[in-house]
Every structure is written in structure tokens, then in C-alpha cells.
Scaffold this active site. Structure first.
Site, PDB file in Angstrom:
ATOM      1  N   GLU A  91       0.831  -0.948   0.083  1.00 47.73           N
ATOM      2  CA  GLU A  91      -0.261   0.232   0.176  1.00 47.73           C
ATOM      3  C   GLU A  91       0.908   1.127   0.148  1.00 47.73           C
ATOM      4  OE1 GLU A  91      -2.645   0.070   3.436  1.00 47.73           O
ATOM      5  OE2 GLU A  91      -3.310  -1.799   3.018  1.00 47.73           O
ATOM      6  N   CYS A 111       4.258  -6.750   8.198  1.00 42.79           N
ATOM      7  CA  CYS A 111       4.895  -6.325   9.437  1.00 42.79           C
ATOM      8  C   CYS A 111       5.344  -7.382  10.418  1.00 42.79           C
ATOM      9  CB  CYS A 111       4.553  -5.195  10.105  1.00 42.79           C
ATOM     10  SG  CYS A 111       5.628  -4.474  11.209  1.00 42.79           S
ATOM     11  N   CYS A 115       2.030  -5.123  16.666  1.00 43.97           N
ATOM     12  CA  CYS A 115       1.515  -3.911  17.508  1.00 43.97           C
ATOM     13  C   CYS A 115      -0.092  -4.198  17.356  1.00 43.97           C
ATOM     14  CB  CYS A 115       1.600  -2.688  16.895  1.00 43.97           C
ATOM     15  SG  CYS A 115       3.457  -2.140  16.809  1.00 43.97           S
ATOM     16  N   LEU A 213       4.825   5.774  19.818  1.00 48.17           N
ATOM     17  CA  LEU A 213       5.085   5.444  21.391  1.00 48.17           C
ATOM     18  C   LEU A 213       3.876   4.802  22.091  1.00 48.17           C
ATOM     19  CD1 LEU A 213       6.872   5.683  23.696  1.00 48.17           C
ATOM     20  CD2 LEU A 213       5.620   8.251  24.188  1.00 48.17           C
ATOM     21  N   ASN A 288      -7.646   4.867  13.814  1.00 50.74           N
ATOM     22  CA  ASN A 288      -8.436   4.418  12.865  1.00 50.74           C
ATOM     23  C   ASN A 288      -9.014   3.121  13.176  1.00 50.74           C
ATOM     24  OD1 ASN A 288      -8.175   6.121  10.213  1.00 50.74           O
ATOM     25  ND2 ASN A 288      -6.148   5.689  10.324  1.00 50.74           N
ATOM     26  N   CYS A 331      -3.168   1.888   8.222  1.00 49.43           N
ATOM     27  CA  CYS A 331      -2.082   1.106   7.313  1.00 49.43           C
ATOM     28  C   CYS A 331      -2.461  -0.636   7.306  1.00 49.43           C
ATOM     29  CB  CYS A 331      -0.829   1.187   7.964  1.00 49.43           C
ATOM     30  SG  CYS A 331       0.036   2.632   7.713  1.00 49.43           S
TER      31      CYS A 331
END
Length: 342
Positions: A91, A111, A115, A213, A288, A331
Site C-alpha cells: 500500500e 510487518c 502492534c 510510542l 483508525n 495501514c
């Protein structure tokens, strides 16, 4: 076959020397590729026919195919799906600001950082991107959307988990014979790979550094971001202070506000205690919504409360405006939807 977009100017000079040609050919080719956006050697008219023939046998100039393009009806943000040579999908995003157009670039397919609030992490990392694949995102967006004046490495992937290719990408886009985008118009975002922050500080680049963070204490950050187990906040803050001392440049800390998770008044005060005295800026992000994850963004009242506490402590703070919320601009969202439907 050599992809010429994978070469810095210095590497291309060596390439031409190694094939028995003059070093200056590299600047000629750079001008055609980056200045005139030409990928066909036959169109490079100030290059001899013999050299063009030689290049066609051993090299090529890549281009990315835009597989899908979605335009926000709210703010003109455009989300792109790009098809890579090996069939993988990545993307990119084009964002219009008052100071110019920004390209948001991916550095990996997927990735590995896991997270908990990020759609890019669902499914893990497939592979690193090459410098050329990052360059091609910028050039494709530039050709489709309009001149790109700023780059943020904030798409899918962790840039410091693909450090060498990212540094090569920066050299290519920053070179005046390349895309000529100034260092201070380029931002790298990392979730906090501490050894790479030290290494990046020692590069002495004028590129902006942004730290994801998202939590003001170790317990909460480890829940949200597993990287915190390897590099807890004390180590991360030491690395950030080293970066500021070494470069004299301000760090931006990204803090996504998640309803009921990290948006309480106590979290704001903890964040102030963590960052007070550091040359920094805090960017608050109303998160988001990602269907598979279920987190919701904090309400506007809490966002403003958080901002007020930070600013009252004398720390620079802004709230990032929401962009492309109608086109699944978080993302990893659009890529994941595309792969499900394919």
C-alpha cells in the site's frame, strides 16, 4: 538483470565502470530515470546505441503497477494498492497538505512488530522491500497524484527492520540527480528498535525521526506493542536522548488515542513525566477503526483534555487530522481486504 533503481548514484557509477563505460554515464541515466521518468533505454537519446543495447541485455528500470486506487470524498487522500514483480501487494497513500503533497510509503510487505492496534501486523511480515520498490511507490504517486514534496515512511512495515534498504532509498530520493527531495522533507517512523536509533543518530542525516510510542508506561506499552519487551521505555528514552544530543533535532512521538485503553487523564500526566525536558513534539492520533482488532478512537473531549495537559506542561503537541477515513486508510486495511477478496 540489474534494476537500476536499486542503485545509489555512487553504486551506478561503479556499475558503469565495471562494464567498461565512463563514470559520468550514471548521471545521464539518473537524469532520464528520475528527471524525465523514462524507463525505456531506447528513449534515452543522448546515450549511444551500443550502450543502449548493452544495457538492455543486463539491466532494466522498474515500474510499479497500480492495482487499485481509492479516492477519499472527504479530503482528496488517495490510497493505492501496488502490485510487485513477485505478485505481492503493498500500500501507499497520497496526502494533500497546505505545504504540498506527501507520499506515505511502505517499507515491508506486512510487518513483524505485532502492534495490537495495527492492521499491517495481521498475518506478519512476508518480506522486506528493496530500495527500488520504495522509490517506485514515490514515483507512481508523483505521476498519478501530483508532485511529491514530502515523504513519510509510515506505511506497512517497520523501517528500522529493513534498515540498509531504507538508508539506500533515502540516498536515492535525496540525491539532487535523483528525486531531489530534501532531507528535512523525509520522515522515518519506528516503533522503537533501540540499536537502530543509535545507528541512525550516528548517520548525522537531517531526516526527521518519529517514534511510535502509544503508551506512557511499560505495562501498557508491552500490551499494545510487543517490541517493548525487548526495548522497554527506559532504554528507548536513553536512545531518543542520544539522538537529540547527537543531531540537535527534535523527535516526534506518535500517540494513538484508544478509547478506554490509553486515553485517561493519568496517562496524559505519565506521558508528560516521561518526555518533559526532551526536545520533542507529541502528535496525538485519533486511531483508525480496524474491524478485526475492535479498538475505537477516543472521543474528541478526551483528545482535547489530553492535548491541554501536555501543552500546559510546556510540551509542543498537535492532533493529527483524520485522513481518508472513508477509504480504509489505516495501514494494512486495504491490502488485507484485497487479499481476502482475491
Amino acid at each position: 538483470m540489474y534494476n537500476l533503481k536499486d542503485m545509489t548514484l555512487e553504486e551506478m557509477e561503479e556499475f558503469f565502470v565495471n562494464i567498461g563505460e565512463s563514470r559520468y554515464r550514471a548521471k545521464q541515466i539518473y537524469k532520464w530515470i528520475y528527471g524525465k521518468k523514462v524507463t525505456d533505454f531506447d528513449q534515452m537519446t543522448d546515450i549511444s546505441k551500443n550502450l543502449r543495447s548493452k544495457l538492455k541485455e543486463i539491466a532494466y528500470v522498474s515500474q510499479l503497477k497500480i492495482e487499485e486506487r481509492r479516492v477519499s470524498e472527504i479530503d482528496d487522500t488517495v490510497k493505492y494498492l501496488f502490485l510487485l514483480e513477485d505478485g505481492n501487494i503493498i500500500e501507499g497513500v497520497a496526502i494533500k497538505y497546505r505545504f504540498g503533497n506527501t507520499a506515505c510509503v511502505s517499507t515491508q510487505v506486512g510487518c513483524n512488530m505485532r502492534c495490537s492496534f495495527c492492521a499491517s501486523a495481521i498475518g506478519g511480515k512476508v518480506r522486506d522491500l528493496k530500495a527500488s520498490e520504495m522509490v517506485d511507490q514515490v514515483m507512481a504517486i508523483d505521476s498519478d497524484y501530483g508532485k511529491i514534496s514530502n515523504i513519510v515512511l509510515m506505511g506497512s512495515g517497520e523501517p528500522f527492520d529493513n534498515y540498509d534498504e531504507v538508508m539506500k532509498f533515502i540516498k536515492i530520493v535525496n540525491n539532487p540527480h535523483g528525486l531531489g527531495i530534501g532531507s528535512r522533507h523525509i520522515t522515518i517512523s519506528t516503533c522503537g528498535i533501540v540499536p537502530k536509533i543509535y545507528q541512525f543518530a550516528d548517520e548525522k542525516l537531517q531526516v526527521n525521526l518519529s517514534i511510535s510510542l502509544h503508551a506512557p508506561n511499560d505495562e501498557l506499552r508491552t500490551q499494545l506493542m510487543p517490541i517493548n519487551k525487548a526495548y522497554p521505555l527506559e532504554e528507548l528514552m536513553k536512545a531518543c536522548k542520544y539522538y537529540v544530543d547527537k543531531t540537535r533535532r527534535r523527535i516526534t512521538f506518535e500517540y494513538s488515542l484508544i478509547e478506554g485503553v490509553n486515553d485517561k487523564k493519568e496517562h496524559a500526566y505519565q506521558l508528560v513525566d516521561l518526555l518533559k525536558g526532551m526536545l520533542c513534539h507529541i502528535n496525538l492520533i485519533p486511531i483508525n477503526y480496524v474491524r478485526e482488532i475492535g479498538f475505537k478512537k477516543a472521543n474528541n473531549e478526551k483528545v482535547m483534555m489530553f492535548k491541554r495537559i501536555i501543552e500546559d506542561a510546556g510540551i509542543s503537541c498537535t492532533v493529527r487530522r483524520e485522513l481518508g477515513s472513508d477509504i480504509e486508510a489505516a495501514c494494512g486495511q486495504l491490502r488485507r481486504k484485497y487479499l481476502k477478496e482475491r
